[in-house]
Scaffold this active site. Structure first.
Site, PDB file in Angstrom:
ATOM      1  N   ASP A  82       0.822  -1.207   0.000  1.00  0.00           N
ATOM      2  CA  ASP A  82       0.000   0.000   0.000  1.00  0.00           C
ATOM      3  C   ASP A  82       0.860   1.264   0.000  1.00  0.00           C
ATOM      4  OD1 ASP A  82       0.783  -0.815   2.571  1.00  0.00           O
ATOM      5  OD2 ASP A  82      -0.862   0.244   3.545  1.00  0.00           O
ATOM      6  N   GLU A 150      -0.511  -2.153   5.240  1.00  0.00           N
ATOM      7  CA  GLU A 150       0.508  -2.065   6.289  1.00  0.00           C
ATOM      8  C   GLU A 150       0.492  -0.715   6.957  1.00  0.00           C
ATOM      9  OE1 GLU A 150       4.066  -0.861   8.249  1.00  0.00           O
ATOM     10  OE2 GLU A 150       3.489  -0.091   6.270  1.00  0.00           O
TER      11      GLU A 150
END
Length: 417
Positions: A82, A150
């Site tokens: 991400d 994350e």
């Protein structure tokens, strides 16, 4: 018998296609919980390798490839995928121009891989190809895992909760890496705690709204919040042992909409970092004590509300595993630090191992241009070096990528042979 180092030196793949792939990921970042195109690109690339059993949609947009290659240990290699709500200012030809609507705020925001996850993705895909092409030299099972979310600290747990280990074999060891503000091509490792635990929370305190000209008829939440912010600064400096790690930051404070109206509430966003569980508990208790006492002192009409928003465990490297990794890395990389300093930055990687009670190994990968690094640290040039989460952060592609690929392959081969 071939060694991990000799295998890499004789079977190194051409990374030019992966440099192109890296530029694609960098130019097309996606926010946490919205990594659908990134996940699709990863799965498509894995399928071209024709060696991996591919699983998608685990814990959101998680992608996992499994390569079974005879008896032996099961090794998990992980990358996060991400990006962040940051407007890129690097002026690179492949810089991100993308915007997305944030799932947490509902607002459109620029998006950038300001933490280097695009490098993590690309290194792991290249390692997956390298290890698939060297199967005659190792035996065991390899798990290639691409984790979403994350940055908000939820992705690893979401994958575990979504039955990750009922879909893929349970690993004997978990490994991962993070590109950092270090000299490109360097590797940093340490036994024990490598990265601190992190907690974030939103605190809402309540007042009694009214006209700015009649403050005596109100309870001003701005003044209340200001007292809280000042008092919170004393927790670490006056309540935590100076020899222990503790960091507390007030990252946001919001109240009101205009100048002449006293609002009826204020929201404070805090983040704190610890290593010891007992220190974390002490900070949580102190935060609640201070906030509740200030609310009482201000005559707040309602009790404050505490809402945890993120929690990252400490990243703890197994001592025996770190020793074996250190031997492999030290004999291969010219720029290797086996006692790299601990950082207050946090990761949720270790959940993938601690959820099973298996040992983990995590290391830092340098991504800063070597010439710039040397000018700053050897010549004192005074130039700025951008770090993770900066709008100017962009790892130099090489030798960062080659070192990242080799480190992942070395870790796997050290435990698969």
């Amino acid at each position: 018998m071939a060694t991990p180092s000799s295998i890499l030196k004789t079977h190194a793949i051409n990374l030019e296609p992966y440099e192109t792939l890296y530029k694609h990921f960098h130019a097309n970042p996606e926010l946490s919980l919205q990594e659908s195109s990134t996940a699709q690109k990863i799965a498509t690339h894995l399928s071209t390798l024709s060696s991996y059993e591919i699983h998608t949609g685990i814990g959101g947009h998680g992608v996992v490839g499994v390569l079974k290659n005879g008896p032996g240990k099961t090794i998990l290699l992980r990358a996060d995928i991400d990006a962040l709500p940051v407007k890129e200012l690097t002026n690179l030809p492949y810089s991100s121009k993308k915007t997305m609507v944030s799932s947490s705020t509902g607002l459109e925001t620029p998006v950038m891989h300001a933490c280097g996850h695009d490098m993590h993705i690309t290194c792991l895909l290249a390692a997956a190809e390298t290890l698939a092409k060297t199967q005659e030299h190792w035996s065991g099972t390899l798990i290639i895992l691409f984790q979403p979310d994350e940055e908000r600290g939820g992705g690893a747990q979401a994958m575990v909760d979504d039955g990750l280990y009922s879909k893929v074999p349970k690993p004997d060891y978990c490994f991962g890496q993070h590109v950092m503000r270090l000299r490109a091509g360097s590797i940093g490792l340490r036994p024990g705690v490598l990265m601190a635990a992190a907690d974030s929370m939103k605190i809402t305190v309540f007042g009694r709204g009214g006209h700015g000209s009649l403050p005596h008829q109100t309870v001003d939440p701005v003044l209340l919040a200001a007292h809280i912010v000042v008092r919170l600064q004393g927790i670490v400096s006056r309540e935590i042992d100076p020899s222990d790690l503790g960091v507390l930051t007030v990252g946001s404070l919001a109240a009101g909409q205009t100048e002449n109206i006293i609002a009826d509430r204020a929201e404070i966003g805090i983040d704190f970092r610890t290593v010891k569980v007992e220190t974390r508990e002490k900070i949580v208790e102190a935060v609640k004590r201070i906030v509740e006492a200030e609310c009482l002192a201000s005559g707040s009409p309602r009790r404050p509300v505490f809402v945890p928003t993120r929690r990252f465990p400490a990243t703890v490297n197994d001592v025996d595993v770190t020793g074996r990794l250190g031997e492999a890395f030290g004999g291969y990389f010219e720029d290797f630090d086996g006692d790299t300093p601990r950082t207050n930055v946090s990761e949720d990687f270790s959940i993938l191992g601690t959820s099973l009670g298996v040992p983990c190994g995590f290391w830092f990968l340098g991504g800063i241009d070597q010439g710039l690094w040397d000018r700053v640290h050897l010549e004192g040039s005074g130039e700025e070096i951008a770090g993770n989460h900066s709008a100017l952060f962009a790892p130099v592609i090489q030798p960062t990528m080659r070192a990242g690929v080799d480190a992942l392959c070395l870790a796997a081969l050290t435990f698969l042979q």
